[in-house]
Design an enzyme around this catalytic site. Structure first.
Site, PDB file in Angstrom:
ATOM      1  CG  HIS A  13      -1.871   1.131   1.262  1.00 42.71           C
ATOM      2  ND1 HIS A  13      -3.228   0.939   1.427  1.00 42.71           N
ATOM      3  CD2 HIS A  13      -1.714   2.466   1.140  1.00 42.71           C
ATOM      4  CE1 HIS A  13      -3.846   2.109   1.407  1.00 42.71           C
ATOM      5  NE2 HIS A  13      -2.951   3.054   1.232  1.00 42.71           N
ATOM      6  CG  HIS A  15      -0.755   7.169  -0.964  1.00 42.43           C
ATOM      7  ND1 HIS A  15      -1.978   7.339  -1.565  1.00 42.43           N
ATOM      8  CD2 HIS A  15      -0.990   6.465   0.168  1.00 42.43           C
ATOM      9  CE1 HIS A  15      -2.922   6.775  -0.813  1.00 42.43           C
ATOM     10  NE2 HIS A  15      -2.340   6.236   0.242  1.00 42.43           N
ATOM     11  CE  LYS A  99      -7.875   2.132  -0.836  1.00 44.35           C
ATOM     12  NZ  LYS A  99      -6.727   2.860  -0.368  1.00 44.35           N
ATOM     13  CG  HIS A 136      -9.870   4.650   3.223  1.00 47.22           C
ATOM     14  ND1 HIS A 136      -8.669   5.318   3.347  1.00 47.22           N
ATOM     15  CD2 HIS A 136     -10.649   5.108   4.240  1.00 47.22           C
ATOM     16  CE1 HIS A 136      -8.726   6.146   4.380  1.00 47.22           C
ATOM     17  NE2 HIS A 136      -9.930   6.051   4.929  1.00 47.22           N
ATOM     18  CG  HIS A 174      -4.955   2.407   5.772  1.00 48.28           C
ATOM     19  ND1 HIS A 174      -6.312   2.386   5.997  1.00 48.28           N
ATOM     20  CD2 HIS A 174      -4.790   3.054   4.598  1.00 48.28           C
ATOM     21  CE1 HIS A 174      -6.919   3.004   5.006  1.00 48.28           C
ATOM     22  NE2 HIS A 174      -6.025   3.413   4.145  1.00 48.28           N
TER      23      HIS A 174
HETATM   24  O1  DOR Z   1      -3.395   9.482   5.654  1.00 49.84           O
HETATM   25  C1  DOR Z   1      -3.700   9.172   4.519  1.00 49.84           C
HETATM   26  N1  DOR Z   1      -3.137   9.771   3.447  1.00 49.84           N
HETATM   27  N2  DOR Z   1      -4.642   8.241   4.332  1.00 49.84           N
HETATM   28  C2  DOR Z   1      -5.118   7.966   3.127  1.00 49.84           C
HETATM   29  O2  DOR Z   1      -5.998   7.142   3.029  1.00 49.84           O
HETATM   30  C3  DOR Z   1      -4.656   8.702   1.935  1.00 49.84           C
HETATM   31  C4  DOR Z   1      -3.330   9.268   2.131  1.00 49.84           C
HETATM   32  C5  DOR Z   1      -2.933  10.284   1.086  1.00 49.84           C
HETATM   33  O3  DOR Z   1      -3.167  10.042  -0.081  1.00 49.84           O
HETATM   34  O4  DOR Z   1      -2.371  11.321   1.452  1.00 49.84           O
HETATM   35 ZN    ZN Z   2      -3.339   5.041   1.560  1.00 47.93          ZN
END
Ligand code: DOR
Ligand code: ZN
Length: 349
Positions: A13, A15, A99, A136, A174
């Protein structure tokens, strides 16, 4: 000096963002992880085969030369998701998974799903085709307390999905509560656990004033939940695996609007190891980091190995975002300024 050698881990997981941030941060993951599941909540979400291919190309172009890192792309589900596009993308190895963001649950989720039942036909095809669903798991109703959103989501949304689609491969992402830990084990689904949810409880957001450095979604909960997550992650149980949810936000934006997300990829392995060592569970770290995820997704584990040694490791206060040698921004990493006890020594082929 203690040494630990494990099969190279994967991040289930992650980003990565786009553009300059992507170019500046990807090496933190690509150096030490074999694969990562890339979240599709880019500014314009990844909702089609074309956009996933375009995003994947930009990721591959941002990799350091010679890297064998493999980004696993995901499709962002919306109320208008086209089933054919989703399943074709899966069958043609464009999408690794889908997702589900409930609308407005987190960063860039305004295009997320308003009524999850409306996706049941899509879940049916995903179940038939073996396509994983990554969730999520938070409701977004304003009348539900922010600290209860995961638990309410499990009762209201996830429980019916699990009953109705028993063969659907689901990962609750998460997880933050003991309630989720129990649910995952009882219902034979998978779950990722982040480094930050193993280290902080909700008090962290209020240290020294309102502190957005520790604000992420789902928010960290009470201490008893953190302890349940530690127990789950360090247990070696197959349903729990590594997913950093590393989510970089430029300092100026984080400080200004308090966006949700903790950037942990520069320290993720060391951060997890700190917890595993404290629990006397170093023997289970390879399962959590390198074996349980591939096993859940029916993939072979990575072949290379990662060597980690126990020595003082001072974490940078900030990571610079650089454009043509000029610093154009900074991102604060998790454990900023701390000295951790573990450091990655390198890859063994
Ligand atoms: O804290 C987070 N940041 N939770 C998420 O689900 C997305 C992520 C983000 O893209 O910044
Ligand atoms: Zn995330």
């Amino acid at each position: 000096m203690k040494t630990l050698t494990i099969l190279k881990p994967d991040d289930w997981h992650l980003h990565l963002r786009e553009g300059l941030v992507l170019k500046n941060i990807i090496h933190f993951t690509s150096e030490y992880f074999g694969r990562a599941v890339i979240m599709p909540n880019t500014k314009t979400p990844i909702t089609s085969i074309d956009s996933a291919n375009f995003y994947k190309k930009s990721i591959l172009e941002s990799l350091p030369e010679g890297s064998s890192f493999e980004p696993l792309m995901t499709m962002y589900l919306t109320d208008d998701t086209d089933k054919e596009e989703l399943i074709n993308g899966f069958k043609n190895n464009v999408f690794f998974a889908a997702k589900l963001y409930p609308a407005n649950a987190t960063t860039n989720s305004s295009h997320g799903v308003k009524r999850i039942e409306n996706l049941y036909k899509i879940f049916e095809s995903m179940e038939d085709n073996g396509m994983p669903l990554l969730i999520h798991g938070e409701v977004t109703d304003s009348d539900v307390d922010v600290f209860d959103r995961e638990e309410v989501f499990i009762d209201r949304e996830l429980s019916p999905i699990v009953v109705r689609f028993p063969k659907l491969k689901i990962v609750l992402e998460h997880i933050t509560t003991s309630y989720a830990v129990d649910f995952v084990q009882q219902n034979y689904i998978g779950a990722t656990i982040t480094p930050h949810h193993l280290h902080i409880n909700r008090n962290a957001m209020f240290f020294g004033g309102l502190n957005s450095d520790f604000y992420c979604l789902p928010v960290a909960k009470r201490e008893n939940n953190r302890l349940a997550l530690i127990k789950a992650a360090t247990s070696g149980k197959e349903c729990f695996f590594l997913g950093t949810d590393s989510a970089p936000h430029l300092r100026k934006w984080k400080a200004f609007c308090g966006c949700a997300g903790i950037f942990n990829s520069p320290v993720a392995i060391e951060s997890y190891l700190t917890v595993f060592e404290e629990e006397n569970s170093l023997d289970n770290f390879e399962k959590f980091a390198s074996l349980n995820g591939p096993n859940f997704y029916n993939l072979p584990p990575n072949k290379e190995k990662l060597k980690i040694v126990s020595r003082p490791n001072k974490i940078a206060e900030f990571i610079d975002v650089v454009e043509e040698k000029n610093i154009v921004g900074q991102i604060k990493p998790f454990h900023s300024g701390e000295t951790l006890k573990w450091e990655i020594d390198g890859i063994i082929n």
